[in-house]
Motif scaffolding. Structure first.
Motif, short mmCIF file in Angstrom:
data_model
loop_
_atom_site.label_atom_id
_atom_site.label_comp_id
_atom_site.label_asym_id
_atom_site.label_seq_id
_atom_site.Cartn_x
_atom_site.Cartn_y
_atom_site.Cartn_z
N PRO A 166 -8.23 -22.79 -29.05
CA PRO A 166 -9.69 -22.67 -29.06
C PRO A 166 -10.31 -23.02 -27.71
N SER A 167 -9.88 -22.31 -26.68
CA SER A 167 -10.43 -22.51 -25.33
C SER A 167 -10.16 -21.24 -24.54
N LEU A 168 -10.82 -21.13 -23.39
CA LEU A 168 -10.61 -19.94 -22.56
C LEU A 168 -9.82 -20.31 -21.32
N GLY A 169 -8.66 -20.93 -21.53
CA GLY A 169 -7.80 -21.34 -20.43
C GLY A 169 -6.75 -20.30 -20.10
N GLY A 195 -21.84 -18.86 -27.93
CA GLY A 195 -20.58 -18.72 -27.20
C GLY A 195 -19.99 -17.32 -27.27
N LEU A 196 -20.57 -16.49 -28.16
CA LEU A 196 -20.04 -15.12 -28.29
C LEU A 196 -20.28 -14.30 -27.03
N SER A 197 -21.45 -14.46 -26.44
CA SER A 197 -21.75 -13.69 -25.22
C SER A 197 -20.81 -14.10 -24.09
N GLN A 198 -20.46 -15.40 -24.04
CA GLN A 198 -19.51 -15.89 -23.03
C GLN A 198 -18.14 -15.24 -23.25
N ARG A 201 -18.20 -11.66 -22.17
CA ARG A 201 -18.17 -11.57 -20.70
C ARG A 201 -16.76 -11.77 -20.18
N ASN A 202 -16.03 -12.71 -20.79
CA ASN A 202 -14.65 -12.94 -20.37
C ASN A 202 -13.74 -11.75 -20.69
N GLU A 204 -14.76 -8.72 -20.78
CA GLU A 204 -15.16 -7.71 -19.79
C GLU A 204 -14.49 -7.98 -18.43
N ARG A 205 -14.43 -9.25 -18.05
CA ARG A 205 -13.78 -9.61 -16.77
C ARG A 205 -12.30 -9.25 -16.81
N ILE A 206 -11.64 -9.55 -17.93
CA ILE A 206 -10.22 -9.21 -18.08
C ILE A 206 -10.04 -7.69 -18.01
N GLN A 207 -10.93 -6.96 -18.69
CA GLN A 207 -10.87 -5.48 -18.65
C GLN A 207 -10.93 -4.98 -17.21
N GLN A 208 -11.89 -5.51 -16.46
CA GLN A 208 -12.12 -5.02 -15.10
C GLN A 208 -10.99 -5.41 -14.14
N ALA A 209 -10.49 -6.62 -14.29
CA ALA A 209 -9.55 -7.14 -13.28
C ALA A 209 -8.08 -6.99 -13.66
N LEU A 210 -7.76 -7.09 -14.96
CA LEU A 210 -6.35 -7.25 -15.33
C LEU A 210 -5.86 -6.32 -16.44
N ASN A 211 -6.73 -5.93 -17.37
CA ASN A 211 -6.27 -5.18 -18.53
C ASN A 211 -7.35 -4.22 -19.04
N PRO A 212 -7.43 -3.02 -18.45
CA PRO A 212 -8.48 -2.08 -18.84
C PRO A 212 -8.36 -1.59 -20.29
N GLN A 213 -7.18 -1.79 -20.92
CA GLN A 213 -6.99 -1.33 -22.31
C GLN A 213 -7.62 -2.26 -23.35
#
Length: 296
Positions: A166-169, A195-198, A201-202, A204-213
């Motif tokens: 339960p964290s975004l680590g 916390g849902l918007s956060q 956003r995370n 979306e960041r993963i999509q853009q930088a590491l995993n577009p799928q």
């Protein structure tokens, strides 16, 4: 007019007809392994409970399912009756020591179609070790590499569920990079959307930088109490904002769901005809059918 003459009789009649419908519904196999990260940075929303019960529900419908316990608490391992004491080969050895998933997977006594890669207490220190022991540029893909190797070795589960902490680590980032879908359990209570918007956003960041799928494919409403107006308002609010992702099935507060892990079982084997079990079975059917409709 009552079908049976009593509220309890009506409830039993309704449960029986729901179970018959569930058992008569065949589930489509996905085109390839669906890798689903179950995540919410808020604790106590039914994340692990949903992971193990959805996995068991799909396994009960003859699909092959692997649960990866990525939470150092190891609650998913416990609920599936999996050995995860200190010294057990598990996800820590896979991420940090290069062990192979195939050597660490255990079949759950729950169902021969259901297996688990356990988490031991060692995982608690894994985030620090991931950063210090590996080159910075590949720390995020440790789990993806391990899963890709497992699949390439001829292991073909229909579903892989990753139960995130339960964290975004760093562990959750590894889950997001390895997965193609995110399943988000949301508790039907005040601040449910906090916390849902956060989280979005995370993703979306993963999509853009590491995993577009990666996509948020599924929202599951949990801990629903039909006696409160607030619960109904939360359901309406989530459905209004995320109509395509939110399942019709809602998981109620249910004592059978809560007590099942203390027996080392999911509610599916603990009490299949309970309202909690029926709700998870119906949610699993929806996940499989929606996946087929969306070409998954």
């Amino acid at each position: 007019m009552s079908m049976t003459g009593s509220p309890l009789g009506d409830e039993l009649f309704q449960s029986s007809s729901r179970l018959k419908k569930i058992e008569a519904t065949p589930l489509p196999k996905p085109l390839k392994t669906r890798v689903i990260s179950v995540s919410n940075q808020k604790g106590g929303v039914g994340k692990t409970t949903s992971t193990v019960n959805l996995a068991a529900a799909l396994a009960a419908k003859s699909l092959k399912v692997l649960v990866i316990d990525l939470d150092p608490q190891g609650n998913a391992s416990t609920a599936l009756g999996i050995e995860h004491g200190e010294g057990t080969l598990g996800i820590y050895e896979v991420l940090i020591e290069g062990a192979e998933i195939k050597d660490a997977v255990q079949v759950s006594p729950e169902n021969p179609n259901l297996s688990c890669l356990p988490a031991t207490i060692d995982l608690a220190g894994a985030e620090i070790e991931i950063v210090t022991a590996f080159e910075r540029e590949n720390w995020h893909a440790l789990l993806k590499t391990a899963i890709d190797t497992y699949l390439a070795q001829g292991n073909h589960p229909d579903y892989i569920f990753i139960d995130c902490p339960p964290s975004l680590g760093l562990l959750t980032v590894n889950a997001f990079v390895a997965a193609t879908e995110v399943l988000l359990p949301i508790q039907c209570e005040y601040y449910a959307l906090e916390g849902l918007s956060q989280l979005l956003r995370n993703i979306e960041r993963i999509q853009q930088a590491l995993n577009p799928q990666l996509v948020l494919s599924t929202i599951l409403l949990t801990m629903y109490d039909s006696r409160t107006k607030l619960a109904s308002a939360v359901v309406d609010d989530v459905r209004q904002h995320f109509p395509a992702q939110t399942l019709n099935s809602v998981i109620p507060r249910n004592v059978r769901v809560s007590e099942a892990p203390s027996f080392g079982r999911t509610v599916i084997s603990h009490d299949k005809s309970s309202v909690g079990s029926l709700s998870y079975l119906e949610a699993a059917i929806e996940i499989a059918q929606k996946g087929a409709q969306n070409g998954r």
